[in-house]
Design an enzyme around this catalytic site. Structure first.
Site, mmCIF file in Angstrom:
data_model
loop_
_atom_site.group_PDB
_atom_site.id
_atom_site.type_symbol
_atom_site.label_atom_id
_atom_site.label_comp_id
_atom_site.label_asym_id
_atom_site.label_seq_id
_atom_site.Cartn_x
_atom_site.Cartn_y
_atom_site.Cartn_z
ATOM 1 N N ASP A 48 0.733 -1.306 0.078
ATOM 2 C CA ASP A 48 0.008 0.031 -0.199
ATOM 3 C C ASP A 48 0.725 1.286 -0.015
ATOM 4 O O ASP A 48 2.080 1.319 0.683
ATOM 5 C CB ASP A 48 -0.892 0.031 1.310
ATOM 6 C CG ASP A 48 -1.988 -1.042 1.031
ATOM 7 O OD1 ASP A 48 -2.473 -1.541 0.161
ATOM 8 O OD2 ASP A 48 -2.298 -1.534 2.030
ATOM 9 N N TYR A 76 6.655 -8.726 8.287
ATOM 10 C CA TYR A 76 6.416 -7.259 8.379
ATOM 11 C C TYR A 76 6.750 -6.577 9.834
ATOM 12 O O TYR A 76 6.507 -7.329 10.857
ATOM 13 C CB TYR A 76 4.912 -6.952 8.280
ATOM 14 C CG TYR A 76 4.338 -7.126 6.941
ATOM 15 C CD1 TYR A 76 4.345 -6.419 5.735
ATOM 16 C CD2 TYR A 76 3.882 -8.409 6.636
ATOM 17 C CE1 TYR A 76 3.919 -6.570 4.363
ATOM 18 C CE2 TYR A 76 3.455 -8.843 5.275
ATOM 19 C CZ TYR A 76 3.444 -7.931 4.138
ATOM 20 O OH TYR A 76 2.909 -8.232 2.983
ATOM 21 N N ASP A 90 -6.359 2.044 8.106
ATOM 22 C CA ASP A 90 -4.926 2.476 8.043
ATOM 23 C C ASP A 90 -5.280 4.135 8.125
ATOM 24 O O ASP A 90 -6.116 4.455 8.224
ATOM 25 C CB ASP A 90 -3.932 1.622 6.960
ATOM 26 C CG ASP A 90 -4.603 2.352 5.658
ATOM 27 O OD1 ASP A 90 -5.576 2.970 5.641
ATOM 28 O OD2 ASP A 90 -3.860 1.804 4.671
ATOM 29 N N ARG A 182 -3.533 -4.692 7.539
ATOM 30 C CA ARG A 182 -4.718 -3.619 7.814
ATOM 31 C C ARG A 182 -5.910 -4.489 8.578
ATOM 32 O O ARG A 182 -6.260 -3.951 9.697
ATOM 33 C CB ARG A 182 -4.962 -2.912 6.662
ATOM 34 C CG ARG A 182 -4.172 -1.822 6.107
ATOM 35 C CD ARG A 182 -4.818 -1.217 4.986
ATOM 36 N NE ARG A 182 -4.949 -1.956 3.713
ATOM 37 C CZ ARG A 182 -5.850 -1.824 2.887
ATOM 38 N NH1 ARG A 182 -6.831 -0.877 2.918
ATOM 39 N NH2 ARG A 182 -6.034 -2.527 1.906
#
Length: 234
Positions: A48, A76, A90, A182
């Site tokens: 993203d 991540y 987010d 997310r």
């Protein structure tokens, strides 16, 4: 775009790029495409715009390997801010529904992570690039249409908290392809009872590929330019 015969990038290369903040994955692909001088360029897994980190970009004949790279395990790091939610899960949208998180402590936070470790069912965010009847669901969501997405099975092998400075919680996640961090942040906030949203995200690994080995866009530009010059000069 004129493609030189026997362009070294047409033969196929894997480029590890550290995607900058606010760039789309396609922005990075388009930039690399212009640098290498061929059209056949693609990425192995979207990040993203508000995420940074490892983006695998394949050129030429190596674009055939994109699905193989996309299927690999991901790692991540990032932060979840608790005490509110956002429509996009987010910071692409403003936090709403502020809630009291004063009763949340380390034990509660760590217990909540256990609910999301292992093979779980996860509903993707409606503000995502998944298609329904040929339409991206984020386009439908922005038009105010009711979007229903089915839960998907994903595997989260690691979900650990690396720092707690409420309302911000830092984390590290190792997960299967198809996992939406997310959605994990939103679901984590719901499990706590006070809401939560993803406030930063960085992809640090895809399979054996590490972000520590990735190039910034500026360094990639220099490397590609040098490679093409060496090729042209024989």
């Amino acid at each position: 775009m004129q493609q030189a015969p026997n362009n070294p990038f047409a033969e196929g290369q894997v480029l590890l790029i550290d995607k900058p903040l606010d760039w789309t994955s396609f922005d990075a692909v388009r930039k690399i495409r212009n640098m290498v001088g061929i059209k056949k360029v693609g990425h192995a897994g979207t990040l993203d715009p508000l995420a940074t980190g490892l983006l695998i970009i394949c050129t030429g004949k190596f674009t055939k390997r994109i699905n193989e790279y996309m299927a690999r395990e991901k790692e991540y790091t990032g932060t979840i801010t608790i005490g509110a939610v956002t429509p996009t899960f987010d910071l692409e949208s403003e936090p709403v529904n502020s809630m009291d998180y004063s009763g949340i402590d380390k034990a509660i936070l760590e217990a909540a992570t256990q609910q999301f470790t292992g093979t779980i069912l996860q509903v993707p965010p409606i503000h995502s690039a998944i298609k329904i009847n040929g339409k991206r669901v984020y386009e439908l969501a922005r038009k105010g249409q009711d979007v229903q997405l089915e839960p998907r099975q994903v595997t989260i092998s690691t979900f650990e908290l690396t720092d707690i400075s409420l309302p911000v919680v830092s984390f590290r996640v190792v997960c299967s392809t198809g996992t939406y961090i997310r959605s994990l942040a939103n679901d984590f906030g719901a499990a706590l009872g006070c809401g939560g949203y993803l406030s930063s995200l960085r992809r640090t690994r895809i399979g054996e590929f590490l972000v520590s080995d990735a190039l910034t866009i500026e360094k990639a530009e220099k490397m590609i330019g040098d490679t093409r010059k060496q090729y042209q000069n024989g």
